[in-house]
Design an enzyme around this catalytic site. Structure first.
Site, mmCIF file in Angstrom:
data_model
loop_
_atom_site.group_PDB
_atom_site.id
_atom_site.type_symbol
_atom_site.label_atom_id
_atom_site.label_comp_id
_atom_site.label_asym_id
_atom_site.label_seq_id
_atom_site.Cartn_x
_atom_site.Cartn_y
_atom_site.Cartn_z
ATOM 1 N N SER A 105 -3.429 -33.263 -7.126
ATOM 2 C CA SER A 105 -4.429 -33.642 -8.080
ATOM 3 C C SER A 105 -5.491 -32.994 -8.204
ATOM 4 C CB SER A 105 -4.620 -35.516 -8.217
ATOM 5 O OG SER A 105 -5.782 -35.204 -9.137
ATOM 6 N N TYR A 107 -6.728 -43.180 -3.625
ATOM 7 C CA TYR A 107 -6.390 -42.228 -4.857
ATOM 8 C C TYR A 107 -6.109 -40.635 -4.097
ATOM 9 C CZ TYR A 107 -3.728 -39.626 -8.574
ATOM 10 O OH TYR A 107 -3.160 -38.271 -9.265
ATOM 11 N N LYS A 142 -4.035 -38.106 -2.480
ATOM 12 C CA LYS A 142 -3.162 -36.822 -3.099
ATOM 13 C C LYS A 142 -4.196 -35.540 -1.645
ATOM 14 C CE LYS A 142 -1.541 -38.138 -6.646
ATOM 15 N NZ LYS A 142 -0.023 -37.687 -6.814
HETATM 16 N N1 LIG Z 1 -1.855 -37.615 -15.740
HETATM 17 C C1 LIG Z 1 -2.639 -36.790 -15.246
HETATM 18 O O1 LIG Z 1 -3.781 -36.864 -15.589
HETATM 19 C C2 LIG Z 1 -1.994 -36.547 -13.718
HETATM 20 C C3 LIG Z 1 -3.540 -36.110 -13.362
HETATM 21 C C4 LIG Z 1 -3.426 -35.033 -11.389
HETATM 22 C C5 LIG Z 1 -2.208 -36.050 -10.712
HETATM 23 N N2 LIG Z 1 -1.616 -36.491 -11.557
HETATM 24 C C6 LIG Z 1 0.016 -37.152 -10.949
HETATM 25 O O2 LIG Z 1 1.221 -36.393 -11.732
HETATM 26 C C7 LIG Z 1 1.916 -37.388 -11.409
HETATM 27 C C8 LIG Z 1 2.970 -39.045 -12.818
HETATM 28 O O3 LIG Z 1 1.734 -38.684 -12.820
HETATM 29 P P1 LIG Z 1 2.065 -39.152 -14.901
HETATM 30 O O4 LIG Z 1 0.634 -38.377 -15.166
HETATM 31 O O5 LIG Z 1 3.063 -38.355 -15.390
HETATM 32 O O6 LIG Z 1 2.908 -40.803 -14.518
HETATM 33 P P2 LIG Z 1 3.151 -42.039 -16.027
HETATM 34 O O7 LIG Z 1 3.154 -41.436 -16.752
HETATM 35 O O8 LIG Z 1 2.695 -42.808 -15.467
HETATM 36 O O9 LIG Z 1 4.672 -41.560 -15.286
HETATM 37 C C9 LIG Z 1 4.993 -41.714 -13.537
HETATM 38 C C10 LIG Z 1 6.360 -42.369 -13.180
HETATM 39 O O10 LIG Z 1 6.913 -42.194 -12.535
HETATM 40 C C11 LIG Z 1 7.643 -43.399 -12.330
HETATM 41 N N3 LIG Z 1 7.007 -44.186 -11.063
HETATM 42 C C12 LIG Z 1 5.739 -44.495 -11.299
HETATM 43 N N4 LIG Z 1 5.648 -45.724 -9.843
HETATM 44 C C13 LIG Z 1 6.890 -44.978 -9.151
HETATM 45 C C14 LIG Z 1 7.917 -45.470 -8.250
HETATM 46 N N5 LIG Z 1 7.416 -46.465 -7.111
HETATM 47 N N6 LIG Z 1 8.909 -45.411 -7.498
HETATM 48 C C15 LIG Z 1 9.749 -44.556 -8.641
HETATM 49 N N7 LIG Z 1 9.351 -43.983 -9.766
HETATM 50 C C16 LIG Z 1 8.015 -44.406 -10.768
HETATM 51 C C17 LIG Z 1 7.220 -44.074 -13.669
HETATM 52 O O11 LIG Z 1 8.878 -45.225 -13.808
HETATM 53 P P3 LIG Z 1 8.241 -46.867 -13.984
HETATM 54 O O12 LIG Z 1 6.939 -46.888 -14.045
HETATM 55 O O13 LIG Z 1 9.822 -46.790 -14.156
HETATM 56 O O14 LIG Z 1 8.557 -46.385 -12.199
HETATM 57 C C18 LIG Z 1 6.811 -43.387 -14.366
HETATM 58 O O15 LIG Z 1 8.324 -42.588 -14.648
HETATM 59 C C19 LIG Z 1 1.884 -38.501 -10.094
HETATM 60 O O16 LIG Z 1 1.659 -37.624 -9.132
HETATM 61 C C20 LIG Z 1 -0.048 -38.459 -10.732
HETATM 62 O O17 LIG Z 1 -0.493 -38.856 -9.306
HETATM 63 C C21 LIG Z 1 -1.033 -37.342 -12.776
#
Ligand SMILES: NC(=O)c1ccc[n+]([C@@H]2O[C@H](COP(=O)([O-])OP(=O)(O)OC[C@H]3O[C@@H](n4cnc5c(N)ncnc54)[C@H](OP(=O)(O)O)[C@@H]3O)[C@@H](O)[C@H]2O)c1
Length: 263
Positions: A157, A170, A174
């Site tokens: 991130s 967080y 990262k």
């Molecule tokens: N969205 C942003 O703005 C952003 C920015 C920078 C970085 N990121 C990074 O991108 C990645 C994905 O984020 P996202 O925004 O796509 O999140 P999201 O929409 O909340 O999706 C998260 C996914 O991970 C699963 N998950 C959560 N905790 C888990 C666990 N302990 N074990 C297995 N699966 C788990 C969730 O399903 P379940 O709840 O069913 O487990 C879901 O499928 C993360 O690493 C996040 O830090 C996101």
């Protein structure tokens, strides 16, 4: 989609495991790698939602490409060693290889001032965002990549590069993931490449609170004047795991609408 507009099948015959992929960025990455010919395994904790995502991947494919036998779902918590071992073992059993690992699972249950932070919450963040990512690499190494080589991409991130002042625990996790990426690249090269990507705000459930007051306002400091979509990250991951990126390892590439370029 006509045959002429199909994406290149440059990942045909390869197998990818994408963690935390029942929605959001992980699901976008799975769709991208699948469309480029890879077999994909997706994981998440909630089995019902994971099944829906698996079906969505199969049904969303082009009629010209048979996706049926190319998608596997394995429910489990990334923080559990047993779940990690199961996801890797079932992937290799089903598809015969594990060439690409995308450590996408990330959590952020602790907000605000570090002096008030609940340390159990902080431990959990590091366990899922950093330790579990290393655990998945260890499993993939033992099961396939140690002998055959492979590709790892860790989803970091921009919060791991520059302090936000808000999502600090967080961000620290990262930053650790970015450094872990460099250490792994040193230890696993040349046969295994390890890179990270660092998104700014991408429109997913995870980030909803960051743009609840309005997308335009949230993106106003980005040169590109829009928030990210999962596909923005997925395209970069697709490039990093392809042979076109064969001299790139240990790197963390920002995909942030230019947000960190603005000082
Ligand atoms: N969205 C942003 O703005 C952003 C920015 C920078 C970085 N990121 C990074 O991108 C990645 C994905 O984020 P996202 O925004 O796509 O999140 P999201 O929409 O909340 O999706 C998260 C996914 O991970 C699963 N998950 C959560 N905790 C888990 C666990 N302990 N074990 C297995 N699966 C788990 C969730 O399903 P379940 O709840 O069913 O487990 C879901 O499928 C993360 O690493 C996040 O830090 C996101």
């Amino acid at each position: 989609m006509t045959t002429a507009s199909l994406p290149p099948q440059d990942l045909a015959g390869r197998t990818a495991l994408i963690t935390g992929a029942s929605r959001g960025i992980g699901l976008g990455i799975a769709a991208e790698l699948l469309s480029r010919g890879a077999n994909v395994t997706i994981t998440a904790r909630k089995a019902d939602q994971l099944e829906v995502a698996g079906k969505q991947l199969v049904e969303g494919g082009s009629p010209a490409v048979d996706l049926g036998p190319r998608v596997l779902t394995v429910a489990g918590n990334a923080g559990s060693a047993d779940s990690r071992a199961e996801a890797v073992a079932r992937t290799v059993e089903t598809f015969g290889s594990l060439d690409i690992l995308v450590n996408n699972t990330g959590i952020n249950p602790v907000f605000g001032a570090l002096m008030d932070a609940d340390l159990d919450g902080v431990r959990k963040i590091f366990d899922v965002n950093v330790v579990a990512a290393l655990g998945f690499v260890q499993e993939a190494y033992k099961a396939w990549m140690g002998e055959h080589g492979g590709n790892v991409v860790n989803i970091a991130s921009v919060a791991g590069i520059r302090s936000s002042g808000v999502i600090s625990a967080y961000g620290a996790s990262k930053a650790a993931l970015i450094r872990l990426t460099e250490e792994l690249a040193w230890q696993l090269g040349p046969s295994i490449r390890v890179n990270a990507v660092a998104p700014a705000v991408v429109k997913t459930k995870f980030a909803e609170a960051l743009y609840a007051a309005g997308e335009e306002e949230a993106a106003s400091g980005y040169p590109m004047k829009r928030l990210g979509e999962p596909e923005d990250v997925a395209k970069l991951v697709g490039f990093l795991v392809s042979d076109a990126a064969s001299w790139i390892t240990g790197d963390t590439i920002r995909v942030d609408g230019g947000s960190l370029a603005t000082g």
